[in-house]
Scaffold this active site. Structure first.
Site: not given
Ligand SMILES: NC(=O)c1ccc[n+]([C@@H]2O[C@H](COP(=O)([O-])OP(=O)(O)OC[C@H]3O[C@@H](n4cnc5c(N)ncnc54)[C@H](O)[C@@H]3O)[C@@H](O)[C@H]2O)c1
Length: 433
Positions: A211, A218, A269
């Site tokens: 990941k 990227h 090169c």
């Molecule tokens: N956003 C992207 O495009 C993307 C893509 C691939 C992977 N990721 C990874 O996925 C993970 C989530 O990313 P995201 O952008 O969806 O995060 P986000 O911040 O949008 O959402 C996280 C959610 O988790 C909730 N949360 C926090 N603590 C909690 C708990 N104890 N119990 C239940 N809910 C809880 C928060 O309230 C929030 O709604 C991260 O590790 C990120 O690096 C993100």
């Protein structure tokens, strides 16, 4: 069929929950934010993502998608948790893992008082080691039992991009499951009966690092294209057209070529042309940090190899391979020449075996390069790998080692296994006889 609990109703969790529900699973979304839970319950998506609002509305109306902030009821009612809570940066840049730790602990504490089988699948992005060294002990302590029998923990990185998240969910580059158990990987893959992508089951550390490698790659691509674009502008070329043509090459550019971990690059090169680009940028006061860092990064590999030799503590060294890659006698800017030069400078007793390099045949710039850097090469070269083996307390297996030496040769059979493990040649190998 029991439900799937999805922890974290953010960009990843909400898309995952809605798509799983659309594909026929019963899903319960869990979040600590009551606002997000309420939004979902009333059929609204708590995040803005194309296509998600109608999908959430439809799935909540169907009754297959629910939301709660009550972890206990969500776990009791499910057989698998997908954990997609945030893992943002700490102030020093390291991964903040509090949210994922809290979720794993809470699930573990509940499981201590039940006998239900349960699988926790982490979708959040975590560096290798966090699952194994931090989350596993927390879960074992909270649940009061070792993992593997009833309770399982795996990693399943997510590759969707915001704004195309639903499309990416349905058509990902691959489905990646990191687990020691086939059964767990199979259970993860079964979540996606409609997804045609290749299924890859690997160990947890590899999955976690894939990941990061993808995202770093990227980011690297964007910065690379931007720097080429800036240079193109100054050089009077069309940067978009340059990169369009670059991407036409599926053999060397957009391909696995040059993407294997190994030793430093060299040759006539690559170093020369990278140097020319960065020199031009410097003269025109164009900041191309990425391009300028390439040769520094390459030098660091040579320095690491030298350090490994120093650490091994032997003085009689055998270097296998001198040219910059097997199958050529081109010694210009070969990193192995740099390595040999430094070893000699530090007083090591060095012999070199390279069947492609015949001193009498070297001409032109190739010869003048070696005259300048290894003027006594004739006294260092050996023709027979046996002589190298007998001379050396330490062998350095440099690039292209597999074609340099007949590894079935009895003298090298002992190191055959080590050769298979090579990930960052040159690897220092102590002969065992
Ligand atoms: N956003 C992207 O495009 C993307 C893509 C691939 C992977 N990721 C990874 O996925 C993970 C989530 O990313 P995201 O952008 O969806 O995060 P986000 O911040 O949008 O959402 C996280 C959610 O988790 C909730 N949360 C926090 N603590 C909690 C708990 N104890 N119990 C239940 N809910 C809880 C928060 O309230 C929030 O709604 C991260 O590790 C990120 O690096 C993100």
């Amino acid at each position: 069929m029991k439900k799937i609990a999805v922890f974290g109703m953010g960009y990843v969790g909400c898309v995952t929950a809605a798509c799983l529900s659309r594909d026929g699973h019963r899903v319960i979304g869990v979040d600590i934010s009551m606002e997000k839970v309420q939004a979902l319950r009333s059929g609204h998506s708590p995040v803005v993502e194309p296509g998600l609002e109608p999908l959430v509305r439809e799935q909540v109306a169907s009754g297959r998608l629910e939301a709660t902030n009550d972890i206990d009821s969500a776990v009791l009612d499910s057989e698998m948790a997908l954990v997609a809570v945030g893992t943002p940066s700490e102030a020093d840049g390291s991964v903040e893992t509090h949210a994922v730790e809290r979720v794993v602990q809470a699930i573990g504490r509940l499981l201590r008082h039940t006998d239900q089988p349960y699988t926790i699948v982490v979708r959040s992005t975590l560096l290798p080691g966090i699952l194994e060294e931090r989350l596993t002990p927390l879960l074992v302590e909270a649940s009061g039992e070792q993992l593997g029998e009833r309770i399982r923990l795996a990693i399943h990185p997510e590759f969707l991009r915001e704004t195309t998240a639903i499309r990416d969910y349905d058509d990902p580059p691959f489905l990646l499951a990191g687990s020691d158990e086939d059964e767990v990987a199979d259970a993860i893959f079964k979540l996606y009966p409609h997804v045609a992508a290749k299924r890859i089951h690997t160990d947890t550390r590899t999955a976690a690092l894939v990941k990061y490698a993808c995202n770093a790659f990227h980011a690297l691509k964007v910065s690379f294209a931007n720097e080429i674009g800036v240079l193109a502008h100054t050089l009077g070329a069309d940067g978009h057209e340059v990169m369009r043509v670059v991407c036409e090459d599926n053999r060397l550019n957009i391909s696995p070529a040059y993407l294997r971990p190994g030793f430093a690059f060299g040759g006539s090169c690559l170093p020369k042309d990278v140097r020319a680009l960065t020199r031009f940028a410097q003269r025109n006061a164009i900041d191309v940090e990425l391009l300028a860092s390439i040769l520094r990064s390459n030098d660091a590999h040579i320095e690491r190899a030298l350090q490994r030799v120093r650490d091994a503590g032997h003085r009689r060294i055998g270097l296998v391979g001198l040219s910059f890659k097997a199958g050529t006698d081109d010694l210009r800017e070969s990193p192995q020449v740099r390595l040999a030069e430094s070893l000699l400078g530090q007083g090591y007793d060095l012999k070199i075996y390279d069947p492609d390099v015949r001193l009498a045949d070297l001409t032109g710039r190739n010869l003048s390069f070696i005259d300048q850097h290894l003027p006594h090469l004739a006294s260092l070269l050996v023709d027979d790998p046996r002589d190298l083996y007998e001379h050396s307390d330490l062998l350095i297996l440099a690039t292209g080692v597999a074609t340099h030496i007949d590894w079935q040769n009895e003298y090298f059979r002992d190191v055959l296994d080590l050769q298979r493990d090579l990930t960052s040649a040159p690897t220092a190998v102590v002969p065992t006889t």
